[in-house]
Enzyme design. Structure first.
Site, PDB file in Angstrom:
ATOM      1  NE  ARG A 143      -3.852   0.660   2.004  1.00  0.00           N
ATOM      2  CZ  ARG A 143      -5.054   0.774   2.560  1.00  0.00           C
ATOM      3  NH1 ARG A 143      -5.225   1.504   3.645  1.00  0.00           N
ATOM      4  NH2 ARG A 143      -6.085   0.145   2.033  1.00  0.00           N
TER       5      ARG A 143
ATOM      6  CG  HIS B 194      -8.466   0.273  -2.692  1.00  0.00           C
ATOM      7  ND1 HIS B 194      -7.693  -0.824  -2.364  1.00  0.00           N
ATOM      8  CD2 HIS B 194      -9.109   0.642  -1.542  1.00  0.00           C
ATOM      9  CE1 HIS B 194      -7.869  -1.106  -1.088  1.00  0.00           C
ATOM     10  NE2 HIS B 194      -8.707  -0.234  -0.564  1.00  0.00           N
TER      11      HIS B 194
ATOM     12  CD  GLN C 216     -13.121  -1.729  -0.491  1.00  0.00           C
ATOM     13  OE1 GLN C 216     -12.363  -1.664   0.474  1.00  0.00           O
ATOM     14  NE2 GLN C 216     -14.348  -2.229  -0.381  1.00  0.00           N
TER      15      GLN C 216
ATOM     16  CG  ASP D 134     -13.531   6.729  -0.886  1.00  0.00           C
ATOM     17  OD1 ASP D 134     -13.453   6.542   0.353  1.00  0.00           O
ATOM     18  OD2 ASP D 134     -12.527   6.761  -1.635  1.00  0.00           O
TER      19      ASP D 134
ATOM     20  CB  CYS E  37     -14.115   1.531   0.094  1.00  0.00           C
ATOM     21  SG  CYS E  37     -13.585   3.250   0.227  1.00  0.00           S
TER      22      CYS E  37
ATOM     23  NE  ARG F 124     -10.340  -5.139   0.631  1.00  0.00           N
ATOM     24  CZ  ARG F 124      -9.606  -4.119   1.089  1.00  0.00           C
ATOM     25  NH1 ARG F 124     -10.201  -3.092   1.667  1.00  0.00           N
ATOM     26  NH2 ARG F 124      -8.289  -4.110   0.949  1.00  0.00           N
TER      27      ARG F 124
END
Ligand code: CP
Ligand code: NVA
Length: 310
Positions: free
Chosen positions: A108, A135, A138, A230, A270, A298
């Protein structure tokens, strides 16, 4: 017919074939069932995953770490602040060293190019755990969640309200790949990256879906099956926080906006959420919200990814 994904990097959904996406989702379903039945399944026994974090994480860290453990493997949390990366060791050297110890690397980071470099120099598969651009894990979990709830992906309409950020980009790539119409509704100046728009439209043309960019939330949610949002200020943009609050004030997902949507529209995020900003408490706690199912998935989807590529 199963597709062999051993050794494959997971950097962008755009790089995956439709068959690979379907295989990840199908495998996730099997692994989720095994876990719910309490079945022990250790395909990654003796294997290790290194997880490099340059940014904070709750879901990604815990789901990868626990997922690896459930598959019989071992996961190491590597804070970038404690690695020699921080003292100037290059990504290329870090990749070649870590490849001698590990069977997979999850990273990340801020700059998407860092993940691309990591994959270029690593001899073990690299998984993108979020960059400023994308991402993918996700959104693969989100596709799995939508499939669970709606029993299909093709032909659905997802309206994303907010910043044209990493989540918007991966939703465009994911939607286009599986034939889901995606509307990105962002204020002027916060639209998605034009290159991501161009590439996702190429995929959309193949699957018969559409990628639309517009700026009116009420029009965007009409006939939508999924309403997604988001944070307005992503990690690394903190100094723009006050300005963004103003720019995005018309883009909140609240009860009034949901009145314009389909009766059975679902709400996704998310997480982490900034309640009272991009989404109200009432909506995130409401009956249409599936945010914690997304978060759970996830685990199952990333287990599928690791079992397939490692
Ligand atoms: N959604 C997500 O990636 O959460 P974390 O930042 O907590 O990992
Ligand atoms: N867009 C958000 C997603 C967090 C999971 C960020 O990058 O901070």
């Amino acid at each position: 017919m199963a597709v062999n994904m051993k050794g494959k990097d997971i950097i962008s959904i755009h790089d995956l074939s439709r068959e690979e996406v379907d295989q990840i989702l199908g495998t996730a379903g099997i692994l989720k069932m095994k876990q719910k039945l309490g079945e022990i399944y250790h395909p990654l026994k003796g294997k290790s995953l290194g997880m490099i974090f340059q940014k904070s994480s709750t879901r990604t860290r815990v789901s990868f770490e626990v997922g690896m453990w459930q598959l019989g493997g071992y996961a190491l949390f590597l804070s970038a602040a404690d690695l020699q990366l921080k003292r100037g060791e290059t990504i290329a050297d870090t990749a070649r060293n870590l490849s001698r110890y590990l069977d997979g690397i999850m990273i990340r980071t801020y700059d998407h190019e860092d993940v691309v470099q990591m994959a270029k120099y690593s001899s073990v598969p690299v998984i993108n755990g979020l960059t400023d651009l994308l991402h993918p894990c996700q959104v693969l979990a989100d596709l799995f969640t939508i499939l669970e709830k709606k029993r299909k992906l093709e032909g659905l309409k997802l309206a994303y309200i907010g910043d044209g950020n990493n989540m918007a980009h991966s939703l465009m790539f994911g939607g286009a790949k599986v034939g889901m119409h995606v509307v990105i509704c962002a204020p002027s100046g916060f639209e998605p990256d034009p290159e991501i728009t161009r590439l996702s439209r190429l995929d959309a043309a193949r699957t018969g879906s559409t990628i639309t960019i517009q700026d009116d939330p009420r029009a965007a949610v009409e006939t939508a099956d999924i309403i997604y949002t988001d944070v307005w200020t992503s990690m690394g943009m903190e100094e723009e926080y006050e300005q963004r609050l103003k720019s995005f004030s018309r883009y909140q997902v609240n009860s009034e906006l949901l009145e314009k949507a389909k009766e059975d529209a679902l709400v996704m995020h998310c997480l982490p959420a900034h309640r009272g900003e991009e989404i109200t408490d009432e909506v995130i706690e409401g009956h249409r919200s599936i945010v914690f199912d997304q978060a759970e998935n996830r685990l199952h989807v990333q287990k599928a990814i690791m079992a397939l590529i490692m």
